[in-house]
Design an enzyme around this catalytic site. Sequence first.
Site, PDB file in Angstrom:
ATOM      1  CE  LYS A  31      -3.565   0.105   2.788  1.00  0.00           C
ATOM      2  NZ  LYS A  31      -4.996   0.438   2.432  1.00  0.00           N
ATOM      3  NE  ARG A 101      -6.286   3.777   4.730  1.00  0.00           N
ATOM      4  CZ  ARG A 101      -7.655   3.964   4.348  1.00  0.00           C
ATOM      5  NH1 ARG A 101      -8.294   2.927   4.252  1.00  0.00           N
ATOM      6  NH2 ARG A 101      -8.533   5.085   4.287  1.00  0.00           N
ATOM      7  N   GLY A 110      -8.405  -7.278   4.835  1.00  0.00           N
ATOM      8  CA  GLY A 110      -9.129  -7.394   6.120  1.00  0.00           C
ATOM      9  C   GLY A 110      -8.369  -7.923   7.411  1.00  0.00           C
ATOM     10  CG  MET A 112      -2.646  -7.188   9.858  1.00  0.00           C
ATOM     11  SD  MET A 112      -0.948  -6.877   9.481  1.00  0.00           S
ATOM     12  CE  MET A 112      -1.036  -6.449   7.547  1.00  0.00           C
ATOM     13  NE  ARG A 345      -5.780  -3.891  -2.603  1.00  0.00           N
ATOM     14  CZ  ARG A 345      -6.085  -4.461  -1.409  1.00  0.00           C
ATOM     15  NH1 ARG A 345      -5.608  -4.704  -0.229  1.00  0.00           N
ATOM     16  NH2 ARG A 345      -7.804  -4.727  -1.193  1.00  0.00           N
ATOM     17  CG  HIS A 464     -13.497 -10.928   4.189  1.00  0.00           C
ATOM     18  ND1 HIS A 464     -13.900 -12.075   4.434  1.00  0.00           N
ATOM     19  CD2 HIS A 464     -12.203 -10.850   4.625  1.00  0.00           C
ATOM     20  CE1 HIS A 464     -12.846 -12.948   5.089  1.00  0.00           C
ATOM     21  NE2 HIS A 464     -11.849 -12.154   5.216  1.00  0.00           N
ATOM     22  NE  ARG A 627       3.765 -50.707 -16.639  1.00  0.00           N
ATOM     23  CZ  ARG A 627       3.267 -50.027 -15.486  1.00  0.00           C
ATOM     24  NH1 ARG A 627       3.899 -49.236 -14.672  1.00  0.00           N
ATOM     25  NH2 ARG A 627       1.982 -50.332 -15.157  1.00  0.00           N
ATOM     26  CD  GLU A 772       8.460 -48.918 -12.235  1.00  0.00           C
ATOM     27  OE1 GLU A 772       7.448 -48.677 -11.866  1.00  0.00           O
ATOM     28  OE2 GLU A 772       8.664 -50.172 -13.079  1.00  0.00           O
ATOM     29  CB  SER A 791       9.932 -43.977 -18.606  1.00  0.00           C
ATOM     30  OG  SER A 791       8.845 -43.115 -18.233  1.00  0.00           O
ATOM     31  N   GLY A 793       9.783 -44.570 -13.265  1.00  0.00           N
ATOM     32  CA  GLY A 793       8.201 -44.869 -12.433  1.00  0.00           C
ATOM     33  C   GLY A 793       8.389 -44.146 -11.095  1.00  0.00           C
ATOM     34  CB  THR A 794       8.682 -40.779  -9.736  1.00  0.00           C
ATOM     35  OG1 THR A 794       7.264 -40.464 -10.584  1.00  0.00           O
ATOM     36  CG2 THR A 794       9.842 -40.406 -10.605  1.00  0.00           C
ATOM     37  CG  ASP A 796       6.556 -49.121  -8.478  1.00  0.00           C
ATOM     38  OD1 ASP A 796       6.036 -49.723  -7.256  1.00  0.00           O
ATOM     39  OD2 ASP A 796       5.897 -49.519  -9.444  1.00  0.00           O
ATOM     40  CB  CYS A 859       5.658 -42.337 -17.195  1.00  0.00           C
ATOM     41  SG  CYS A 859       6.160 -43.829 -16.335  1.00  0.00           S
ATOM     42  CE1 TYR A 879       7.987 -39.318 -21.339  1.00  0.00           C
ATOM     43  CE2 TYR A 879      10.060 -39.612 -22.911  1.00  0.00           C
ATOM     44  CZ  TYR A 879       9.040 -40.110 -21.969  1.00  0.00           C
ATOM     45  OH  TYR A 879       9.181 -41.697 -21.762  1.00  0.00           O
TER      46      TYR A 879
END
Length: 918
Positions: A31, A101, A110, A112, A345, A464, A627, A772, A791, A793-794, A796, A859, A879
């Site tokens: 502000k 303010r 709102g 403060m 703002r 609000h 797969r 994996e 690839s 396999g996050t 596992d 993947c 990718y």
Amino acid sequence: MTKWVYLFSEVAEVEDRVPDWDAVRGLLGGKGAGLADMTRLGIPVPPGFTVTTEGCNAFQQADETLPDSLWEQELEALRALQASTGKSFGDHANPLLVSCRSGAKFSMPGMMDTILNLGLNDDVAEGLVARTKDPRFVYDAYRRLVQMFGSVVLGVPDEVFEAVITARRRRAEVESDTDLTADDWREITRKFKEIVRTYAGTDFPDDPVEQLRLATEAVFRSWGGKRAVAYRNAAGIPHDLGTAVNIQAMVFGNMGDDCATGVAMSRNASTGEPHPEGDYLINAQGEDVVAGIRKTLSLDHMRQAMPELYGEFVDIARRLEKHHGNMQDIEFTIEHSKLWLLQTRDGKRTAQAEVRIAVDMVEEGLIDRKTAVRRVQPEQIEFFLHPQLDPEARKAATPIATGLNVSPGAAVGIVALDADRAVQWANETNRPVVLVRPETKPDDVHGMLAAEGILTSRGGRTSHAALVARQFGKPAVVGVAELDIDLTTREIRVGEKVIREGEFLSLDGTLGEVFEGQMPTVRPDISNAYLSKVLDWADDYRRLGIWANADYPGDAELARSYGAEGLGLARTEHMFFEPDRLPIVQAMIMAGNVTDRAEAIEKLEPLQRADFEGLFRAMDGAPVVIRLLDPPLHEFLPAYDELLRDLADLKMRIQHYSTMSEVDSALNDIRHKEDYLDRLGSLREANPMLGTRGVRLGVLIPELTAMQARAIFEAAVSCIRDGVEVRPKIMIPLTVHANELRAQQKTIVEVAKAVQEETKTEVPYQFGTMVEAPRAALVAGELAEVAEFFSFGTNDLTQTTFGISRDDAERGFLVEYLRRGILPENPFTSIDEDGVGALIRTAVSAGRQARPDIEIGVCGEHGGDPKSIAFCHTAGLNYVSCSPYRVPVARLAAAHAALADEAAEEATEPAKAEAVVA
Ligand code: PEP
Ligand code: MG
């Protein structure tokens, strides 16, 4: 000596002290920085000064005492303010009144405190009456000061003050505060002072300087208040920023009918349409507009009623937009036909508005494309994927009420009439909740966050409820005047209709409509033209490819329409869960001899071929990663314990049979079931997730791999013959050793050769593996000698790295770990960069060393998580692959990651140059 206080006109000095505008905002708060900036632009802003956020932090650190010289600097600034206004603080004849303010770096609507009209006491009030000839105005202003000072500085409950006003209205037999007279307000002011004395045990301070000091301290203190802390936690705002205090000469919108006050957005904050919108009130103070207590008028009304001032406002709004390159949220007051700006703002807006404004502003030349892409957050894209009311059901239904459409989307849930109940019902019963309130206050935020949507009977577009709903992406309808909310009987009445708390309501935040009951919802069309543009621009900046996980042609088509560039994972076992296939798969797994198994496998081949053809056709020209079967066996087989119970049952029942043939047949049945159970028992594993799944199954049953490979190649040939461009990539799951890959590769190469010779058609394909398990990541170099792509396999990989079962990720100890902060976040949601991430980096580096052109993607579910996408970008992956609905989110997140990189590089350029010079 630290400079704690800056006049609005001293912005250049602040800029000299700190590196950039962000730091100016950090020091003066949003502000204060905005007011200083507007002052410099020559926009009409009442003069004033800002006490810095550093002052607040020093105050907090020194046990809530003002640091050395801060107060003296404030008094000096006050003298400058007197000089520039020609008025004097505490003066009887020509008094200066000021507002005090809060204003932190990031807006916290709102949360403060604000105190208006500081500088009034009995003597000043009488002087002001003599000067303005408007005792009603003066005593209304005076009572506001006592009320705000009482509640903010001295902690008197606001309801007590409100009760006095209500009582006075009743005695005067008037409906609205505007009908109260000067005498009423004088009397109310007197009563308010008594209340202060009784509740706070101290008198309202008559000395204006004392008022100012206490007000400054109270605003600093409000930064550490419960409300403010809770809001910062929810909005992710750091707690150590502190708030600034802005002291500004008062201007009054309540001195007659040539006065007004309002709050406006420079564009439509719900839709993004490029026209200002807002609320204002004639002859009122600003808080009346924001609190939603009086029914506000729209800005369109102002265009008719005060055309010149409206024109001036629109011009200023445009200048401010141009200056900030962003939509502005502006507070203004008109005092005797003179327009003053009190605040500007960047305006909060819905996701739709964000996207549209970003595109429009590029086209209007206000910002460039990169800024537009940066401005839209990946999470906002999700908003486009949020449900809307089902259009058919909507057509058939009639709304029971309508109000202001302040935050779009549909919300369907049971009515909760207060915030605590909303939280309780949402958390404990897991039921969707709609929070219904006369109006919302900062104390209601926890309930708003827990609710699906928000409905209020009062309030305007900038109330609000509207601001918070928009910020957190909650559908909301506000200002529904016909809604009669009875908090005693816990019911809502709309005309004849009565809806009890706990019954269903449906909201359409897009149109501002309220429906009885539980309406069905649908996902919206994301082919929004503005969104498409932003995503197309994002594509120009990102380096990561965005692929999709899809098991069916319909999903693949959808993913493509959202911009997926490849199919990164088709889980073939999902195709096996279909009811007509499951028995064949079970027969294959359970086969006691080679012939039975071969028979089951043979039956599956044509079904799989058709599956793959569908995917290849949908992804014509794009890579398709198929797969091979990865079934943790327990997911396919009947439950052992259940079968055991069945068998026991059967044995008990035999005594009730009366004929020999019944007994024979039952005995037969028992023998058969016992055989089956035996086989099932021999396949049972204590930890199926670590058992005969993934490549292990293919190694044990090479015929299965051969069948899947044949289905893939035959499907490819059939598509090629129809002119479809096919790019199959055969992927082996859960590999831990290069020998596993070699075994599978041998089978696949044989089949490939055979099908290509039989059909005289060449099929270009690749052979690769998932990574994996930690071992796979650690020996990735060896794997890459066989695999042409990886690839991760996050799902596992996270499970095996942490040793935490992914199936229990949403319950049990992990929840407790997250609650206690032992784990900073759920590793199944965002990649754990230190552990799982380190394995990924190791595997990428070893894989690329062995095979420089190896293609590497992700993947697991993390492929659609913006934070994990940023990690994948930095880790140098090719990718990410995610579910079709997350493709647009991922496109934008990948662009953000690339742009963040670019910004970081730009930031280090000067340092590098300096190093070279040195
Ligand atoms: C994974 O483990 O991340 C993966 C993609 O495979 P699934 O979820 O099918 O086990
Ligand atoms: Mg897996």
